[in-house]
Design an enzyme around this catalytic site. Structure first.
Site, PDB file in Angstrom:
ATOM      1  N   CYS A 155       0.894  -1.155   0.000  1.00 12.94           N
ATOM      2  CA  CYS A 155       0.000   0.000   0.000  1.00 12.94           C
ATOM      3  C   CYS A 155       0.925   1.194   0.000  1.00 12.94           C
ATOM      4  CB  CYS A 155      -0.913   0.048   1.225  1.00 12.94           C
ATOM      5  SG  CYS A 155      -1.889   1.578   1.251  1.00 12.94           S
ATOM      6  N   CYS A 160      -0.419   4.109   2.503  1.00 11.89           N
ATOM      7  CA  CYS A 160      -0.417   3.933   3.964  1.00 11.89           C
ATOM      8  C   CYS A 160      -0.176   2.469   4.313  1.00 11.89           C
ATOM      9  CB  CYS A 160      -1.697   4.482   4.578  1.00 11.89           C
ATOM     10  SG  CYS A 160      -3.208   4.080   3.684  1.00 11.89           S
ATOM     11  N   SER A 161      -1.205   1.742   4.694  1.00 11.98           N
ATOM     12  CA  SER A 161      -0.976   0.371   5.164  1.00 11.98           C
ATOM     13  C   SER A 161      -2.186  -0.530   4.927  1.00 11.98           C
ATOM     14  CB  SER A 161      -0.653   0.393   6.656  1.00 11.98           C
ATOM     15  OG  SER A 161      -1.722   1.006   7.356  1.00 11.98           O
ATOM     16  N   CYS A 162      -2.965  -0.268   3.876  1.00 11.76           N
ATOM     17  CA  CYS A 162      -4.173  -1.057   3.627  1.00 11.76           C
ATOM     18  C   CYS A 162      -3.798  -2.527   3.424  1.00 11.76           C
ATOM     19  CB  CYS A 162      -4.916  -0.507   2.414  1.00 11.76           C
ATOM     20  SG  CYS A 162      -5.432   1.199   2.688  1.00 11.76           S
TER      21      CYS A 162
HETATM   22 FE    FE Z   1      -3.298   2.041   2.902  1.00 11.05          FE
END
Ligand code: FE
Length: 184
Positions: free
Chosen positions: A92, A95-97
């Site tokens: 991602c 961010c951190s999906c």
């Molecule tokens: Fe994300």
């Protein structure tokens, strides 16, 4: 960090905004019910049941729900299959999906700026650093997750595993294999 979390929790409980029992239930959920073992069971089922695999690749959420794995942060999951010609890598960049129902919470490195940038700039280099380099004859496809779409890699079933049960196969599958940084 632990102290800050404790202070925040105490304050929220004191003000009656959250119920401690509800917090315990949420922590238990992520510690014991959600995690990469769920994804590993999905992978093992796909390896042993061609009809399930076809459903999984066509509509991941519906197929994954057949095994009982549903929930937030996985509203639209897409499964991408590794083949002899293609290796998939998930990141991602924003961010951190991450697909929580099948993989749980993302590892720290998945959220780090170096991984998020290098996975797209040099995916082969990143995969090699994780220990299972891909040959030049294998295409590397990078999938950039978003809050809407989260990807799960379906690793290749290892050779010589025809006699293994679904449960034993699931034990071979790792979290990193389902992100794509490892081959299995
Ligand atoms: Fe994300």
């Amino acid at each position: 960090m632990a102290l800050r979390v404790k202070a925040l929790e105490s304050l929220l409980v004191e003000k009656g905004l959250v119920d401690p029992a509800a917090l315990d239930a949420i922590v238990d959920h992520f510690e014991t019910k959600v995690g990469p073992r769920n994804g590993a069971r999905v992978v093992a089922r796909a390896w042993t049941d061609p009809a399930f695999k076809a459903r999984l690749l066509a509509d991941a959420n519906a197929a994954i729900a057949e095994l009982g794995y549903t929930g937030g942060q996985g509203d639209h999951m897409v499964v991408v299959e590794n083949t002899a010609q293609r290796r998939n890598l998930v990141v991602c960049t924003l961010c951190s999906c991450y697909p929580w129902p099948v993989l749980g919470l993302p590892p720290v490195w998945y959220k780090s700026a170096p991984y998020r940038s290098r996975a797209v700039i040099d995916p082969r280099g990143v995969i090699a650093e994780f220990g299972t380099p891909v040959g030049n004859d294998v295409e590397v496809q990078v999938w950039d997750s978003t809050a809407e779409i989260r990807y799960l890699v379906l690793p290749q079933r290892p050779a010589g595993t025809d006699a293994l049960s679904e449960e034993v196969l699931a034990a071979l599958v790792t979290r990193d294999g389902m992100i794509g940084t490892a081959s299995l």
